[in-house]
Design an enzyme around this catalytic site. Structure first.
Site, PDB file in Angstrom:
ATOM      1  N   LYS A  32       0.856  -1.189   0.000  1.00  0.00           N
ATOM      2  CA  LYS A  32       0.000   0.000   0.000  1.00  0.00           C
ATOM      3  C   LYS A  32       0.889   1.236   0.000  1.00  0.00           C
ATOM      4  CE  LYS A  32      -3.206   2.602   3.014  1.00  0.00           C
ATOM      5  NZ  LYS A  32      -4.137   2.571   4.163  1.00  0.00           N
ATOM      6  N   LYS A  46     -10.533  12.806   7.625  1.00  0.00           N
ATOM      7  CA  LYS A  46     -10.083  12.498   8.984  1.00  0.00           C
ATOM      8  C   LYS A  46     -10.080  13.761   9.832  1.00  0.00           C
ATOM      9  CE  LYS A  46      -6.854   8.748   7.780  1.00  0.00           C
ATOM     10  NZ  LYS A  46      -7.502   7.663   8.529  1.00  0.00           N
ATOM     11  N   ASP A  60       1.520   6.411   5.523  1.00  0.00           N
ATOM     12  CA  ASP A  60       0.560   5.443   4.992  1.00  0.00           C
ATOM     13  C   ASP A  60       1.079   4.729   3.737  1.00  0.00           C
ATOM     14  OD1 ASP A  60      -1.825   4.227   5.593  1.00  0.00           O
ATOM     15  OD2 ASP A  60      -3.053   5.609   4.402  1.00  0.00           O
ATOM     16  N   ASP A  78     -12.298   6.780   3.343  1.00  0.00           N
ATOM     17  CA  ASP A  78     -11.089   6.624   4.154  1.00  0.00           C
ATOM     18  C   ASP A  78     -10.625   5.165   4.208  1.00  0.00           C
ATOM     19  OD1 ASP A  78      -8.994   7.368   5.729  1.00  0.00           O
ATOM     20  OD2 ASP A  78     -10.184   7.687   7.551  1.00  0.00           O
ATOM     21  N   ARG A  84      -7.513  -0.691   1.089  1.00  0.00           N
ATOM     22  CA  ARG A  84      -8.009  -1.957   0.541  1.00  0.00           C
ATOM     23  C   ARG A  84      -8.398  -1.805  -0.928  1.00  0.00           C
ATOM     24  NH1 ARG A  84     -12.479  -2.081   5.179  1.00  0.00           N
ATOM     25  NH2 ARG A  84     -10.804  -0.848   6.112  1.00  0.00           N
TER      26      ARG A  84
END
Ligand code: BES
Ligand code: MN
Ligand code: ZN
Length: 500
Positions: free
Chosen positions: A268, A280, A291, A350, A354
């Site tokens: 990712k 967020k 991230d 958010d 995935r």
């Protein structure tokens, strides 16, 4: 960091500092006030007597990572003697030794010392000790303060490991561990950069440069290719950002490698996660620069695999993009068609990791991957479940889990298995599409894994949720605050296990 193996006796060694491990040999601690029985973990008598007075003083606890520095230790040629406690002798393993090496590095470099010699403790096989020491020393040598004008750039330049055994075998262990340690720090460098300095484009350039240096094939694709491949899930995240996405594909295809297996490592690479339209809260949002840690881990892992010349085919894929709110951003309720053809109802923008991984996993299979591993800072829920100590590991294949777990142990990394039972699927069934991208409040790390499992399908697959472990919230004696580089060492051990 230069690493040297010395077979000489510790007392003969000239060094800026000698480092030795102190262990507590009091195994019958019935009452908790019982005094520790501290001894240097070596057979060298000169070393033992240099430390004898301090150890007998009753001043030391012997607890893990306790340090004591002596100058001009009697009877030794080293200028200093640093004693690092390793806790109970009975429990002592390479796991502690790695961290002791990191502690020695951090203790000495902050004093301006640039080199030292560490005495491999008796009780651990020499080649394993060498590996753990070299890996742990690299972990300790990293500091994240790149943009401070007063960055001292303190580093240990050279370590000597004093051990006994076959010198050339130990040198081989040290060289391999150095590749792994450097690759872990390479990953940490990528993760450490803020999002304005680590865009998907820059991440692609860094991957490309690394691949050229180590002899890997590498393609960095842009938006056109992502659309051409019909990566509708990946694109749905990328569409909201002005910063162009990249799809990074690295290939290790060494001569003489068997046709199968082909390992697919998928990361990712969200270079910043605002949450998108499901934005967020401001508090702590700055942390979402990490991230892309899963992606950076795969890039670092490919580096190590290439340099180790592991005789196995490996494909590394990173789906890199920002997750931004904008007039072009996807909205809750939107339906996206993934590359595999599955339709996804995006409940929460958010839950973007995935989405990009769904297409990354499918693409890896299309490129021929027979076994998949993904790494991602995927959910806050995994931090609720496992805290900052264990990464979450999920799989559709028990055999692959056994293999990965053995790799965890060798690498000294903690991961804990969580389930992916069919029952959880009910939480992510959609009324309008095949699947939703969130499954409600409960079992959030599991429903995220269930989502990915739909794209791994029958291919043996492991998912690593490193949201709680990729970033050290506090410094420890053996590691700085900031990016940890978790999962890289396990991945290397895992890949190597197929080549053995
Ligand atoms: N990148 C985050 C997960 C994360 C949280 C990483 C904390 C590191 C530290 C991920 O994209 C995310 O936002 N997940 C959501 C999913 C939810 C909307 C279903 C979460 O965990 O809150
Ligand atoms: Mn998110
Ligand atoms: Zn995210």
């Amino acid at each position: 960091m230069k690493t040297t193996i010395a077979l000489s006796s510790p007392s003969e060694l000239e060094a800026e500092a000698l480092v030795a491990v102190v262990l507590d040999y009091n195994e019958a601690k019935q009452d908790k006030n019982a005094k520790p029985q501290l001894k240097v973990a070596t057979n060298d008598t000169a070393m033992q007597s240099a430390a004898a007075d301090l150890l007998a003083s009753g001043e030391l606890t012997g607890k893990l990572f306790e340090t004591n520095l002596l100058h001009k230790p009697a009877g030794l040629k080293g200028k200093r003697l640093l004693l690092v406690s390793g806790g109970s002798a009975k429990k002592f393993s390479t796991y502690e030794l790695r961290r002791i090496a990191g502690t020695a590095v951090r203790t000495l470099k902050s004093r301006g010392i640039r080199s030292f010699a560490l005495i491999a403790p008796s009780g651990i096989a020499a080649d394993e000790a060498v590996r753990a020491i070299v890996e742990g020393a690299h972990v300790g040598n990293f500091d994240p303060d790149y943009y401070r004008s007063d960055r001292k750039d303190q580093k240990i330049d050279a370590i000597t490991i004093v051990a006994s055994g076959d010198k050339s075998a130990l040198e081989k262990s040290a060289a391999e561990a150095q590749i792994i340690g450097e690759s872990q720090n390479f990953t940490r460098d990528l993760v450490n950069e803020p999002s304005n300095r680590m865009t998907p484009t820059i991440l692609g350039e860094r991957a490309k440069k690394m691949c050229a240096e180590v002899g890997l094939k590498c393609e960095v694709y842009g938006a056109d290719k992502i659309k051409e491949l019909k990566m509708g899930a990946f694109w749905s995240v990328a569409q909201g950002s002005d910063e162009p996405p990249t799809l990074i594909v690295m290939k290790h295809e060494p001569a003489g490698a068997p046709e199968k297996p082909v390992l697919g490592l998928v990361g990712k690479g969200i270079t910043f996660d605002t949450g998108g339209i499901s934005i967020k809260p401001a508090d702590g949002m700055e942390k979402m620069k990490y991230d892309m840690a899963g992606g950076a881990t795969m890039i670092g892992a490919m580096r190590a695999i290439a340099l180790l010349k592991t005789k196995i085919k490996v494909i590394g894929i990173v789906c890199a993009t920002e997750n931004m709110p904008s007039g072009k951003a996807q909205k809750p309720g939107d339906v996206q068609i993934a590359m595999s053809g599955k339709s996804i109802e995006v409940i929460n923008t958010d839950a973007e990791g995935r989405l990009v991984l769904a297409d990354g996993l499918h693409y890896a299979k299309q490129l021929g991957a027979t076994n998949l591993v993904d790494a991602a800072t995927l959910t806050g829920a995994v931090v609720v479940a496992l805290g900052y100590t264990n990464a979450g590991i999920f799989t559709n294949d028990d055999k692959m889990y056994e293999r990965f777990h053995a790799a965890n142990e060798r690498a000294g990394e903690k991961m804990w298995r969580l389930p992916v039972d069919d029952e959880y699927m009910e939480q992510i069934r959609s009324t309008i599409a095949d699947i939703m991208n969130t499954g409600g409040r409960w079992g959030g790390a599991i429903t995220a894994a269930m989502f990915l499992k739909e794209f791994a399908e029958d291919t043996p697959w492991i998912h690593l949720d490193i949201a709680g472990t990729a970033w050290m919230e506090d410094q420890k004696p053996w590691i700085s605050k900031g990016p940890s580089g978790i999962a890289l060492r396990s991945l290397i051990e895992f890949v190597k296990s197929f080549a053995a």
